[in-house]
Structure formats: C-alpha cells, structure tokens
Design a protein around this motif. Structure first.
Motif, PDB file in Angstrom:
ATOM      1  N   ARG A 145      -5.498  -0.164  -5.017  1.00 27.67           N
ATOM      2  CA  ARG A 145      -5.727  -0.386  -3.582  1.00 27.67           C
ATOM      3  C   ARG A 145      -6.892  -1.346  -3.344  1.00 27.67           C
ATOM      4  O   ARG A 145      -6.810  -2.254  -2.526  1.00 27.67           O
ATOM      5  CB  ARG A 145      -5.997   0.944  -2.884  1.00 27.67           C
ATOM      6  N   VAL A 146      -7.971  -1.153  -4.078  1.00 25.80           N
ATOM      7  CA  VAL A 146      -9.147  -2.019  -3.900  1.00 25.80           C
ATOM      8  C   VAL A 146      -8.856  -3.436  -4.401  1.00 25.80           C
ATOM      9  O   VAL A 146      -9.054  -4.414  -3.687  1.00 25.80           O
ATOM     10  CB  VAL A 146     -10.383  -1.427  -4.611  1.00 25.80           C
ATOM     11  N   GLY A 147      -8.382  -3.546  -5.634  1.00 28.37           N
ATOM     12  CA  GLY A 147      -8.153  -4.857  -6.227  1.00 28.37           C
ATOM     13  C   GLY A 147      -7.099  -5.657  -5.492  1.00 28.37           C
ATOM     14  O   GLY A 147      -7.301  -6.831  -5.157  1.00 28.37           O
ATOM     15  N   ARG A 185       0.842  -1.216   0.000  1.00 32.91           N
ATOM     16  CA  ARG A 185       0.000   0.000   0.000  1.00 32.91           C
ATOM     17  C   ARG A 185       0.871   1.259   0.000  1.00 32.91           C
ATOM     18  O   ARG A 185       0.558   2.245  -0.664  1.00 32.91           O
ATOM     19  CB  ARG A 185      -0.938   0.003   1.205  1.00 32.91           C
ATOM     20  N   GLY A 231      -6.037  -5.091  -2.490  1.00 30.95           N
ATOM     21  CA  GLY A 231      -6.499  -5.300  -1.113  1.00 30.95           C
ATOM     22  C   GLY A 231      -7.345  -6.557  -0.994  1.00 30.95           C
ATOM     23  O   GLY A 231      -7.209  -7.329  -0.043  1.00 30.95           O
ATOM     24  N   LEU A 232      -8.215  -6.771  -1.956  1.00 30.83           N
ATOM     25  CA  LEU A 232      -9.028  -7.990  -1.958  1.00 30.83           C
ATOM     26  C   LEU A 232      -8.160  -9.239  -2.102  1.00 30.83           C
ATOM     27  O   LEU A 232      -8.357 -10.233  -1.395  1.00 30.83           O
ATOM     28  CB  LEU A 232     -10.061  -7.940  -3.076  1.00 30.83           C
ATOM     29  N   GLY A 273      -6.434   4.192  -6.730  1.00 33.12           N
ATOM     30  CA  GLY A 273      -7.622   3.665  -6.054  1.00 33.12           C
ATOM     31  C   GLY A 273      -7.984   2.270  -6.533  1.00 33.12           C
ATOM     32  O   GLY A 273      -8.314   1.392  -5.729  1.00 33.12           O
ATOM     33  N   THR A 274      -7.921   2.058  -7.833  1.00 37.69           N
ATOM     34  CA  THR A 274      -8.209   0.735  -8.396  1.00 37.69           C
ATOM     35  C   THR A 274      -7.239  -0.305  -7.848  1.00 37.69           C
ATOM     36  O   THR A 274      -7.642  -1.412  -7.469  1.00 37.69           O
ATOM     37  CB  THR A 274      -8.128   0.776  -9.938  1.00 37.69           C
TER      38      THR A 274
END
Length: 127
Positions: free
Chosen positions: A84-86, A63, A88-89, A81-82
């Motif tokens: 971090r979300v992807g 991160r 992160g999952l 942002g994309t």
C-alpha cells in the motif's frame, strides 16, 4: 503462447515431456466488479527452472486488490502494508491514485513489483 524445447508428439511423451522454455503473454485481462487487472510480457525459464523476465501490469482499483489478497490470506498484513505504501507513492507520482502501471519482474529466483520485493519467483520447469 507457450514455447517448448521440442514438439509435443507421441515420441516426446513416451521419452519424457518437452520442457517449457518461454511463456509469452500478449493480453491478459482479469475483471471482477470494479477490479481490473491487465498484463503483457514474456517470461523465460532460467537455468534453475524459475521464471525470468517481466510482465507489465496495469491495475485499476489496486488498493482493493491488496485488501482482497490480504483478507483471503494470500498475503500477510506486513506485505499488504508495504504494498500500500510503496505502490501508493508510485501511483501518486504517476498522477492517478486509483490506477497503476508497474512491472512485475522475475530474476534470480525472486519477484519484484516495481521496486518492491514480494517473494520467490514461480518455478516453471516441469522437471
């Protein structure tokens, strides 16, 4: 290791530089403070001169790497942002939120970080 289509010698240099065919990465390790990035894999040069293949990436404190890339202007806010979300999952599914192991794949002139398209593949051809 770099593999070319013919040896580098005086005749090759005089006639035109040898063409890069393959890049083999056995153990790439980059560390900067708490950030740790490792990679290995093989990339070929496709018919259009782009990288084709895969590097397996292991990143600790990933991160923070995204933050550095965003703050340095290397990626935009939407891409950050994309990622971090992807990622992160994917990290959550793997059970370790701070470290991630994911392929960086190059095909058809495009680059993907795991399932996430991140842009064009690097051009490796010298001609």
């Amino acid at each position: 290791m770099l593999i070319f289509d013919r040896p580098w010698d005086r005749a090759a240099v005089e006639a035109g530089l040898p063409a890069l065919k393959q890049v083999s990465v056995r153990d790439l390790h980059l560390a900067w403070g708490r950030l740790d990035l490792r990679a290995h894999g093989t990339l070929d040069v496709d018919a259009q001169g782009f990288a084709a293949g895969r590097l397996d990436i292991a990143a600790t404190n990933w991160r923070d790497m995204i933050d550095v890339a965003e703050q340095g202007g290397m990626i935009g806010a939407n891409m950050a942002g994309t990622l971090r979300v992807g990622l992160g999952l994917l990290a959550q599914m793997a059970g370790n939120r701070e470290s991630i192991e994911i392929p960086l794949a190059f095909a058809d002139g495009q680059t993907r970080l795991g399932p996430i398209p991140i842009g064009p593949a690097p051009r490796l051809a010298t001609r």
